[in-house]
Design an enzyme around this catalytic site. Structure first.
Site, PDB file in Angstrom:
ATOM      1  CG  ASP A  12      -1.935  -0.868   0.933  1.00  8.78           C
ATOM      2  OD1 ASP A  12      -2.226  -1.799   0.156  1.00  8.78           O
ATOM      3  OD2 ASP A  12      -2.405  -1.128   2.232  1.00  8.78           O
ATOM      4  CG  ASN A  42      -4.976  -5.346   5.050  1.00  3.09           C
ATOM      5  OD1 ASN A  42      -3.785  -5.322   5.284  1.00  3.09           O
ATOM      6  ND2 ASN A  42      -5.704  -4.624   4.525  1.00  3.09           N
ATOM      7  CG  LEU A 211     -25.602  -1.847   8.801  1.00  3.80           C
ATOM      8  CD1 LEU A 211     -26.550  -1.858   9.952  1.00  3.80           C
ATOM      9  CD2 LEU A 211     -26.219  -1.768   7.455  1.00  3.80           C
ATOM     10  N   GLY A 241     -12.433  -2.881   7.693  1.00  2.00           N
ATOM     11  CA  GLY A 241     -13.235  -4.043   7.680  1.00  2.00           C
ATOM     12  C   GLY A 241     -12.646  -5.141   7.674  1.00  2.00           C
ATOM     13  CG  ASP A 242      -9.433  -5.755   5.106  1.00  2.35           C
ATOM     14  OD1 ASP A 242     -10.460  -6.286   4.489  1.00  2.35           O
ATOM     15  OD2 ASP A 242      -8.554  -5.131   4.578  1.00  2.35           O
TER      16      ASP A 242
HETATM   17  O1  RIB Z   1      -9.259  -3.168   2.667  1.00  2.21           O
HETATM   18  C1  RIB Z   1      -7.933  -2.239   2.485  1.00  2.21           C
HETATM   19  C2  RIB Z   1      -7.096  -3.014   1.476  1.00  2.21           C
HETATM   20  O2  RIB Z   1      -7.682  -2.853   0.330  1.00  2.21           O
HETATM   21  C3  RIB Z   1      -5.893  -2.122   1.307  1.00  2.21           C
HETATM   22  O3  RIB Z   1      -4.786  -2.619   2.270  1.00  2.21           O
HETATM   23  C4  RIB Z   1      -5.563  -2.333  -0.093  1.00  2.21           C
HETATM   24  O4  RIB Z   1      -4.324  -2.895  -0.396  1.00  2.21           O
HETATM   25  C5  RIB Z   1      -6.706  -2.803  -0.726  1.00  2.21           C
HETATM   26  O5  RIB Z   1      -6.852  -4.076  -1.079  1.00  2.21           O
END
Ligand code: RIB
Length: 295
Positions: A12, A42, A211, A241-242
């Site tokens: 990133d 992630n 949400l 979110g991850d």
């Molecule tokens: O969800 C975030 C991720 O989305 C980032 O780390 C980026 O690499 C994309 O895949």
């Protein structure tokens, strides 16, 4: 029960900006940093920091050592992480002062996932093992079909949403984790009708609907459980979110009560939002527990 995450790995490139650039506009960034990321990576880090036994399958290029390093440091099993003769995937991310972001992806090695590689990886897993997927690698519908045939429990985060997702039979999934826009894209109905649409068409599918600032709702058949967010100062929403996904999946695997799972996943996600970067912002179990104890 083993957890296999077959997913993307990205470098990133994160640019801090006053405001996210508009079409036709040129702006100078305030800062630029490199972080390990990719939805797959992630989520593997979040799964591991939440206490899961995680195998990450995927592809990096020769420039992707920082990605294998952070996975290894977090105890993720890298037997199925391979190096392809091409560039590692990357993301160009703008983050503005409010913490909002926008992301441009270059798939790189993430799109070198072949059906042969998938067969080789899945041969190591069996009935009842969990498979976590996102939509940043090639041949996703093939993975879903093969894993479902083996009896693996598939958890899909259909993000970023595109036509590939429409090629997947949702009957093959154990659980889907998605936001309101993805829910709308998948069902073709308004987000408020999504629950009815799922019950009518996929009554056995567990749904984790996120949400944003309004929290999240877990839906299973006619029952649903709601969890609000923990309000924190947003620094960078990347990977929030991850983080939620990783903590949620480990909670499910451990058979924890759903309200406890949602509480921990939401707390973990709030902690991720309050720190810069994708993978480095994901909290450990201890940090999540300390945060919840202080409330
Ligand atoms: O969800 C975030 C991720 O989305 C980032 O780390 C980026 O690499 C994309 O895949």
């Amino acid at each position: 029960m083993k957890i296999l995450n077959f997913g993307s790995l990205n470098i990133d490139m994160v640019y801090s900006v006053e405001n996210i650039v508009s079409p036709g506009e040129t702006v100078s960034s305030l800062n630029m940093e490199l972080f390990p990321g990719g939805k797959g990576l992630n989520q593997s880090i979040a799964l591991a920091r939440a206490g899961g036994e995680v195998y990450h399958a995927g592809l990096i290029g020769e420039d992707g050592k920082m990605l294998s390093d952070i996975l290894a440091e977090n105890g993720v099993n890298l037997k199925h992480l391979k190096t392809a003769p091409c560039k590692t995937g990357h993301a160009i991310i703008q983050v503005e002062e409010s913490g909002e972001n926008c992301i441009l992806l270059f798939a790189g090695a993430n799109h070198q996932v072949t059906t042969d590689f998938i067969d080789e990886v899945l041969a190591d897993f069996s009935d009842g093992d969990i498979l976590v997927l996102q939509n940043e690698i090639s041949n996703l519908p093939y993975i879903v079909k093969k894993a479902a045939d083996k009896g693996m429990k598939i958890v899909l985060n259909p993000s970023p949403f595109n036509d590939v997702i429409n090629k997947i039979d949702l009957n093959d999934l154990y659980c889907i984790i998605l936001n309101e826009i993805e829910a709308q894209d998948i069902s073709g109905t308004d987000a408020s009708d999504f629950e009815n649409w799922v019950n009518k068409n996929y009554p056995n599918l567990k749904v984790m609907l996120t949400l944003g600032k309004n929290g999240c709702r877990f839906i299973e058949g006619k029952a649903s459980v709601y969890q609000p967010i923990f309000p924190v100062k947003a620094v960078d929403t990347t990977a929030a979110g991850d983080t939620f996904t990783g903590y949620f999946v480990v909670g499910l695997c451990n058979g924890k009560p759903i309200n406890e799972i949602l509480l921990k996943a939401s707390a973990a996600s709030a902690l991720a939002v309050s720190k810069k970067g994708a993978a480095p912002s994901i909290p450990t179990r201890k940090e999540v527990e300390e945060f919840l104890n202080k409330l």
